[in-house]
Scaffold this motif. Sequence first.
Motif, PDB file in Angstrom:
ATOM      1  N   GLN A   6      -4.864  -1.854 -15.036  1.00  0.00           N
ATOM      2  CA  GLN A   6      -5.299  -1.515 -13.450  1.00  0.00           C
ATOM      3  C   GLN A   6      -4.433  -2.231 -13.164  1.00  0.00           C
ATOM      4  OE1 GLN A   6      -7.119  -3.329 -16.200  1.00  0.00           O
ATOM      5  NE2 GLN A   6      -9.391  -2.642 -15.711  1.00  0.00           N
ATOM      6  N   LEU A   7      -3.392  -2.594 -13.277  1.00  0.00           N
ATOM      7  CA  LEU A   7      -2.210  -3.280 -12.723  1.00  0.00           C
ATOM      8  C   LEU A   7      -1.047  -1.893 -12.996  1.00  0.00           C
ATOM      9  CD1 LEU A   7      -0.735  -5.290 -11.716  1.00  0.00           C
ATOM     10  CD2 LEU A   7       0.563  -6.095 -13.547  1.00  0.00           C
ATOM     11  N   LYS A  10      -1.606   0.754 -10.439  1.00  0.00           N
ATOM     12  CA  LYS A  10      -1.769   0.868  -8.824  1.00  0.00           C
ATOM     13  C   LYS A  10      -0.213   0.712  -8.291  1.00  0.00           C
ATOM     14  CE  LYS A  10      -6.311   0.372  -7.336  1.00  0.00           C
ATOM     15  NZ  LYS A  10      -7.266   1.272  -6.952  1.00  0.00           N
ATOM     16  N   VAL A  16      -0.520  -3.955  -4.860  1.00  0.00           N
ATOM     17  CA  VAL A  16      -1.861  -4.287  -4.840  1.00  0.00           C
ATOM     18  C   VAL A  16      -1.221  -6.067  -4.003  1.00  0.00           C
ATOM     19  CG1 VAL A  16      -1.954  -4.166  -8.398  1.00  0.00           C
ATOM     20  CG2 VAL A  16      -0.076  -5.917  -7.282  1.00  0.00           C
ATOM     21  N   THR A  30       1.170  -6.924   0.669  1.00  0.00           N
ATOM     22  CA  THR A  30       0.948  -5.884  -0.420  1.00  0.00           C
ATOM     23  C   THR A  30       2.465  -5.298  -1.471  1.00  0.00           C
ATOM     24  OG1 THR A  30      -0.182  -4.120   0.480  1.00  0.00           O
ATOM     25  CG2 THR A  30       0.818  -2.965  -0.622  1.00  0.00           C
ATOM     26  N   SER A  32       4.318  -3.283  -4.437  1.00  0.00           N
ATOM     27  CA  SER A  32       4.169  -1.949  -5.212  1.00  0.00           C
ATOM     28  C   SER A  32       4.700  -1.239  -6.269  1.00  0.00           C
ATOM     29  CB  SER A  32       4.344  -0.517  -4.173  1.00  0.00           C
ATOM     30  OG  SER A  32       2.954  -0.593  -3.677  1.00  0.00           O
ATOM     31  N   CYS A  68      -4.124  -9.746  -6.872  1.00  0.00           N
ATOM     32  CA  CYS A  68      -5.268  -9.090  -7.151  1.00  0.00           C
ATOM     33  C   CYS A  68      -5.169  -7.962  -7.116  1.00  0.00           C
ATOM     34  CB  CYS A  68      -5.770  -9.705  -5.815  1.00  0.00           C
ATOM     35  SG  CYS A  68      -5.715 -11.453  -5.780  1.00  0.00           S
ATOM     36  N   ILE A  69      -6.049  -6.727  -7.964  1.00  0.00           N
ATOM     37  CA  ILE A  69      -6.127  -5.716  -8.558  1.00  0.00           C
ATOM     38  C   ILE A  69      -7.439  -5.170  -7.856  1.00  0.00           C
ATOM     39  CG2 ILE A  69      -5.770  -4.137  -9.815  1.00  0.00           C
ATOM     40  CD1 ILE A  69      -4.060  -5.699 -11.422  1.00  0.00           C
ATOM     41  N   LEU A  78      -4.468  -2.412   1.858  1.00  0.00           N
ATOM     42  CA  LEU A  78      -3.568  -1.872   0.847  1.00  0.00           C
ATOM     43  C   LEU A  78      -2.170  -2.606   1.900  1.00  0.00           C
ATOM     44  CD1 LEU A  78      -4.132  -1.161  -2.332  1.00  0.00           C
ATOM     45  CD2 LEU A  78      -2.979  -3.699  -1.347  1.00  0.00           C
ATOM     46  N   CYS A 113     -11.728  -7.632  -6.858  1.00  0.00           N
ATOM     47  CA  CYS A 113     -10.421  -7.797  -7.816  1.00  0.00           C
ATOM     48  C   CYS A 113     -10.476  -8.155  -8.632  1.00  0.00           C
ATOM     49  CB  CYS A 113      -9.517  -8.565  -6.706  1.00  0.00           C
ATOM     50  SG  CYS A 113      -8.945  -7.861  -5.234  1.00  0.00           S
TER      51      CYS A 113
END
Length: 159
Positions: A6-7, A10, A16, A30, A32, A68-69, A78, A113
């Motif tokens: 998941q990380l 994103k 995230v 945020t 990235s 936190c994803i 975000l 999350c």
Amino acid sequence: MKFSTQLQEKLGKEGVFLISGSKEHFNGMTISWGQAGVMWGKEVIIAPVRTTRHTYSFLQESGCFTICIPKHDMKKELAFFGSRSGRDCDKFREMNLEPIPCRKIDCAALPDCFVYECKIVYFQTLNTESLTEELRSRWYGHDAVHTMFYGEIIAEYET
């Protein structure tokens, strides 16, 4: 690392949330960019934060952060967290986000999350002279450099 898929999905896209501070006084932004892996025999997340960001001082003072994803679409939130400064507004209130206390560190997380609670074990500001000219001019021509915060993963869970 339970949520590494998941990380990675994103990072490089919508990003995230990174939150730092205490349970009572914190800021979020945020990110990235970043990495997850193993350093010094510990599972870590490496979070780059520009030295000019409001969250930078929270990281320096608290020694911890959460990643936190979002489990669902939070592109609007975000984008807001990535374009506004906590110096000028309460991003959580403006986006109707109700932070929750972390389980093992003195920080906050977000509901809905996948959460990594991290204790900072190392940080270093990039030496732009060690970058190629292409990267230096593209990413740091007029902007502050990043400090890389290595956070040992203390807890990981879904909220």
